[in-house]
Design an enzyme around this catalytic site. Structure first.
Site, PDB file in Angstrom:
ATOM      1  N   ARG A 208       0.845  -1.204   0.000  1.00  0.00           N
ATOM      2  CA  ARG A 208       0.000   0.000   0.000  1.00  0.00           C
ATOM      3  C   ARG A 208       0.878   1.251   0.000  1.00  0.00           C
ATOM      4  O   ARG A 208       0.623   2.202  -0.742  1.00  0.00           O
ATOM      5  CB  ARG A 208      -0.911   0.011   1.240  1.00  0.00           C
ATOM      6  CG  ARG A 208      -2.056  -0.986   1.163  1.00  0.00           C
ATOM      7  CD  ARG A 208      -3.074  -0.746   2.282  1.00  0.00           C
ATOM      8  NE  ARG A 208      -2.635  -1.228   3.588  1.00  0.00           N
ATOM      9  CZ  ARG A 208      -2.895  -2.445   4.081  1.00  0.00           C
ATOM     10  NH1 ARG A 208      -3.603  -3.304   3.372  1.00  0.00           N
ATOM     11  NH2 ARG A 208      -2.477  -2.788   5.275  1.00  0.00           N
ATOM     12  N   PHE A 224     -11.722  -3.524  -4.441  1.00  0.00           N
ATOM     13  CA  PHE A 224     -11.644  -4.327  -3.204  1.00  0.00           C
ATOM     14  C   PHE A 224     -10.901  -3.507  -2.140  1.00  0.00           C
ATOM     15  O   PHE A 224      -9.915  -3.930  -1.564  1.00  0.00           O
ATOM     16  CB  PHE A 224     -10.927  -5.666  -3.443  1.00  0.00           C
ATOM     17  CG  PHE A 224     -11.472  -6.457  -4.610  1.00  0.00           C
ATOM     18  CD1 PHE A 224     -12.578  -7.269  -4.452  1.00  0.00           C
ATOM     19  CD2 PHE A 224     -10.882  -6.371  -5.870  1.00  0.00           C
ATOM     20  CE1 PHE A 224     -13.091  -7.997  -5.525  1.00  0.00           C
ATOM     21  CE2 PHE A 224     -11.388  -7.093  -6.952  1.00  0.00           C
ATOM     22  CZ  PHE A 224     -12.485  -7.906  -6.787  1.00  0.00           C
ATOM     23  N   ASP A 246     -15.999  -1.441  -3.020  1.00  0.00           N
ATOM     24  CA  ASP A 246     -16.094  -2.671  -2.231  1.00  0.00           C
ATOM     25  C   ASP A 246     -17.566  -3.045  -2.144  1.00  0.00           C
ATOM     26  O   ASP A 246     -18.441  -2.198  -2.300  1.00  0.00           O
ATOM     27  CB  ASP A 246     -15.510  -2.474  -0.817  1.00  0.00           C
ATOM     28  CG  ASP A 246     -15.071  -3.783  -0.169  1.00  0.00           C
ATOM     29  OD1 ASP A 246     -13.856  -4.072  -0.167  1.00  0.00           O
ATOM     30  OD2 ASP A 246     -15.950  -4.530   0.306  1.00  0.00           O
ATOM     31  N   SER A 247     -17.822  -4.332  -1.885  1.00  0.00           N
ATOM     32  CA  SER A 247     -19.218  -4.761  -1.776  1.00  0.00           C
ATOM     33  C   SER A 247     -19.708  -4.702  -0.332  1.00  0.00           C
ATOM     34  O   SER A 247     -20.881  -4.934  -0.070  1.00  0.00           O
ATOM     35  CB  SER A 247     -19.367  -6.187  -2.315  1.00  0.00           C
ATOM     36  OG  SER A 247     -18.476  -7.038  -1.622  1.00  0.00           O
ATOM     37  N   ASP A 294      -7.170  -5.999  -5.507  1.00  0.00           N
ATOM     38  CA  ASP A 294      -6.735  -6.770  -4.332  1.00  0.00           C
ATOM     39  C   ASP A 294      -7.896  -7.654  -3.868  1.00  0.00           C
ATOM     40  O   ASP A 294      -8.442  -7.461  -2.778  1.00  0.00           O
ATOM     41  CB  ASP A 294      -6.276  -5.813  -3.223  1.00  0.00           C
ATOM     42  CG  ASP A 294      -5.732  -6.555  -2.007  1.00  0.00           C
ATOM     43  OD1 ASP A 294      -5.373  -7.746  -2.135  1.00  0.00           O
ATOM     44  OD2 ASP A 294      -5.674  -5.948  -0.925  1.00  0.00           O
ATOM     45  N   CYS A 334      -4.142 -13.639  -3.411  1.00  0.00           N
ATOM     46  CA  CYS A 334      -3.755 -14.239  -2.131  1.00  0.00           C
ATOM     47  C   CYS A 334      -4.183 -15.704  -2.078  1.00  0.00           C
ATOM     48  O   CYS A 334      -4.318 -16.278  -0.997  1.00  0.00           O
ATOM     49  CB  CYS A 334      -4.308 -13.437  -0.953  1.00  0.00           C
ATOM     50  SG  CYS A 334      -6.085 -13.261  -0.985  1.00  0.00           S
TER      51      CYS A 334
HETATM   52  N1  SAH Z   1      -7.304  -3.890  -0.340  1.00  0.00           N
HETATM   53  C1  SAH Z   1      -7.699  -4.085   1.030  1.00  0.00           C
HETATM   54  C2  SAH Z   1      -7.992  -5.526   1.386  1.00  0.00           C
HETATM   55  C3  SAH Z   1      -9.007  -6.202   0.482  1.00  0.00           C
HETATM   56  S1  SAH Z   1      -9.722  -7.615   1.168  1.00  0.00           S
HETATM   57  C4  SAH Z   1      -6.624  -3.522   1.943  1.00  0.00           C
HETATM   58  O1  SAH Z   1      -5.515  -3.244   1.487  1.00  0.00           O
HETATM   59  O2  SAH Z   1      -6.890  -3.386   3.142  1.00  0.00           O
HETATM   60  C5  SAH Z   1     -10.934  -8.006   0.001  1.00  0.00           C
HETATM   61  C6  SAH Z   1     -12.161  -7.081   0.010  1.00  0.00           C
HETATM   62  O3  SAH Z   1     -12.949  -7.443  -1.117  1.00  0.00           O
HETATM   63  C7  SAH Z   1     -13.086  -7.205   1.196  1.00  0.00           C
HETATM   64  O4  SAH Z   1     -13.241  -5.929   1.764  1.00  0.00           O
HETATM   65  C8  SAH Z   1     -14.436  -7.678   0.625  1.00  0.00           C
HETATM   66  O5  SAH Z   1     -15.552  -7.032   1.223  1.00  0.00           O
HETATM   67  C9  SAH Z   1     -14.320  -7.260  -0.811  1.00  0.00           C
HETATM   68  N2  SAH Z   1     -15.039  -8.054  -1.829  1.00  0.00           N
HETATM   69  C10 SAH Z   1     -15.107  -9.379  -1.969  1.00  0.00           C
HETATM   70  N3  SAH Z   1     -15.747  -9.734  -3.106  1.00  0.00           N
HETATM   71  C11 SAH Z   1     -16.107  -8.559  -3.713  1.00  0.00           C
HETATM   72  C12 SAH Z   1     -16.766  -8.226  -4.931  1.00  0.00           C
HETATM   73  N4  SAH Z   1     -17.183  -9.181  -5.774  1.00  0.00           N
HETATM   74  N5  SAH Z   1     -16.945  -6.931  -5.248  1.00  0.00           N
HETATM   75  C13 SAH Z   1     -16.519  -5.965  -4.395  1.00  0.00           C
HETATM   76  N6  SAH Z   1     -15.870  -6.212  -3.253  1.00  0.00           N
HETATM   77  C14 SAH Z   1     -15.662  -7.492  -2.905  1.00  0.00           C
END
Ligand code: SAH
Length: 390
Positions: A208, A224, A246-247, A294, A334
Site C-alpha cells: 500500500r 476491493f 467494495d461490496s 486486491d 492471495c
Molecule cells: N485492499 C484491502 C484488502 C481487500 S480484502 C486492503 O488493502 O486493506 C478483500 C475485500 O474485497 C473485502 O473488503 C471484501 O468485502 C471485498 N469483496 C469481496 N468480493 C467482492 C466483490 N465481488 N466486489 C466488491 N468487493 C468485494
C-alpha cells in the site's frame, strides 16, 4: 505418550521440515481425542518429534519441532512467542501493527496472532491450538506485558476443516470499540470487534505504501478497497482523484471515516460488485491512470484453481481496458493454490490478447512478519505485481 507411525516411504516430506502429516500417510489412526499430543515416527522408528493430533482432519498431525515435550505448557508457548516477538522487533521496530505469530512459519502450527498496538487478535486454526487457548493467552500476557486486551477472531473457513465452530470473544482485558493506529503516515481506524480477518489486511501494508508513492497526480481506481487501504495511501501522496470500490457497506463506512480522519478530500467510495462495476466502466468508456486489484482468495482449494484463473483473467482484462498507455496496473492474488508463475501467465495472456505491453516494475510477496517456510510451500500465498502499461 501415544506414538503414530508413518507408512514406509512417507517420511521424506516431514524429514525435510514440513510440519504436516496427512491421515493417509499414517499406518493407523489411534482412537485418541482430537488435540492430543502424539509422537510421530518413521516406519523404522526414527522420531520426528511431537505434534497435535486430529483424527478427524486431513492434516492429522501438526508437528511442533520438539522432541522433549510430554505436554504443551505455558512455558513452551512463551518461549516460541518470545522468539517470534524478537524477530518482529528486529524487522519492524517502528510499527504498531504487525503479525506477531504466523502459524507454521513461527513453528506454532495453526496459531495466528496479530498485534494492533496494545491489543492482540488471535486465530486458532487447529483443535490442538484451540484447546490450549487459555495457555496461549497466559503466555502472550507474559511475553507482551503491555497487552491491554486479547480478542479471539475465529471466523475462518479453515476451522471447519478441523470441525471447530466459528467464534469471537474477548479472552483478556477489554477491546475498545475503535482504535486509531498509524500505517506509514496514515491514521487508520480499527474496529477489532467488527472488522474482517483479524481487523486489517496487514500482509499488504508495504505494498500500500509503495503504490501510494507512485500515485501522485494520477486518477486511481482501488478495487476491493476494504477500509480504504490503497486508496487512502494514494490520496495522501497527492493522487488527483481516487475512487475505492467494495461490496461491504460496513467496510466502506470505515473507509469514509478514515478519509475524514486524514482530511483527504479527493477520495470517494462506492458500494458495488467489482466485476459489474468494471464492466460498466468499460462500456461507458471510462479511463483510470492506475487500477488496483486486491481481491479475496478465489481458489480456496486446489480444485478451485481453474475457476480462480478465469476470475483473475476477467478482472485483469477489465482493468487493462480502463488503463491508457502510460498508466499502471497494480494486481495481486492471495490464493496459495494459484502459484506465481500461473498468475503471471494469466495476466500476460490477457495483456497479449488486448495487444497491451506490460513492464514489471515490482513483484512482491508477504512481508517478513508473515514468513515463508521453504519446506512448506503452503506458507506462501501472496503475489503482488506492479506493472507500467506501455
Ligand atoms: N485492499 C484491502 C484488502 C481487500 S480484502 C486492503 O488493502 O486493506 C478483500 C475485500 O474485497 C473485502 O473488503 C471484501 O468485502 C471485498 N469483496 C469481496 N468480493 C467482492 C466483490 N465481488 N466486489 C466488491 N468487493 C468485494
Amino acid at each position: 505418550m501415544h506414538e503414530v507411525y508413518l507408512r514406509p516411504g512417507h517420511d521424506e516430506r516431514v524429514r525435510s521440515g514440513h510440519l504436516w502429516v496427512f491421515s493417509n500417510e499414517l499406518q493407523d489412526l489411534p482412537r485418541l481425542p482430537a488435540g492430543s499430543i502424539v509422537r510421530v515416527r518413521s516406519a523404522t522408528g526414527e522420531s520426528f518429534g511431537v505434534g497435535f493430533y486430529n483424527p478427524h482432519s486431513l492434516i492429522c498431525v501438526r508437528l511442533l519441532r520438539t522432541d522433549e515435550l510430554e505436554e504443551v505448557t505455558v512455558d513452551f508457548f512463551a518461549e516460541r512467542i518470545a522468539q517470534a516477538l524478537a524477530l518482529r522487533r528486529r524487522l519492524c521496530p517502528q510499527e504498531m501493527m504487525y503479525r506477531l505469530v504466523h502459524g507454521e512459519a513461527d513453528l506454532l502450527p495453526g496459531l495466528v496472532v496479530d498485534r494492533y498496538g496494545d491489543y492482540l487478535a488471535i486465530q486458532t486454526l487447529s483443535v490442538g491450538m484451540d484447546l490450549r487457548l487459555p495457555l496461549i493467552v497466559e503466555a502472550l500476557r507474559q511475553v507482551v506485558p503491555e497487552t491491554k486486551g486479547i480478542v479471539e477472531k475465529n471466523h475462518s473457513r479453515l476451522r471447519e476443516l478441523e470441525q471447530l465452530p466459528q467464534r469471537q470473544r474477548i479472552l483478556y482485558g477489554s477491546i475498545p470499540e475503535r482504535l486509531i493506529l498509524e500505517e506509514f503516515g496514515l491514521q487508520l481506524e480499527l474496529r477489532l470487534l467488527e472488522g474482517q480477518k483479524t481487523g486489517a489486511y496487514l500482509d499488504q501494508r508495504y505494498h500500500r505504501a509503495l503504490t501510494g508513492r507512485l500515485a501522485q497526480g494520477l486518477r486511481v481506481l482501488d478495487c476491493f478497497t476494504y477500509c480504504g487501504g490503497f486508496a487512502l495511501h494514494a490520496a495522501r501522496h497527492g493522487a488527483q482523484e481516487v475512487l475505492g470500490i467494495d461490496s461491504s457497506a460496513s467496510a466502506l463506512d470505515c473507509a469514509r471515516r478514515n478519509a475524514e480522519l486524514n482530511r483527504l478530500e479527493q477520495v470517494r467510495f462506492h458500494e458495488a460488485d467489482v466485476f459489474s462495476f468494471l464492466r460498466e466502466q468499460v462500456s461507458s468508456g471510462a479511463q483510470w491512470d492506475m487500477v488496483i486489484l486486491d481481491p479475496p482468495a478465489f481458489a480456496k482449494s486446489r480444485r478451485h484453481v481453474p475457476a480462480a484463473k478465469r476470475g483473475y483473467a476477467e478482472l485483469n482484462r477489465l482493468a487493462l481496458l480502463l488503463i491508457p498507455s502510460g498508466g499502471y496496473l497494480v494486481t495481486s492474488s492471495c490464493s496459495h493454490h494459484v502459484f506465481e508463475a500461473v498468475f503471471l501467465e494469466v495476466i500476460f495472456t490477457e495483456a497479449a490478447r488486448l495487444g497491451r505491453q506490460l513492464r514489471l516494475l515490482y513483484r512482491g510477496t508477504q512481508p517478513p512478519d508473515h514468513p515463508i517456510l521453504l519446506s512448506m510451500p503452503e506458507t506462501q500465498y501472496l503475489k503482488f505485481f506492479l506493472f507500467a502499461v506501455l
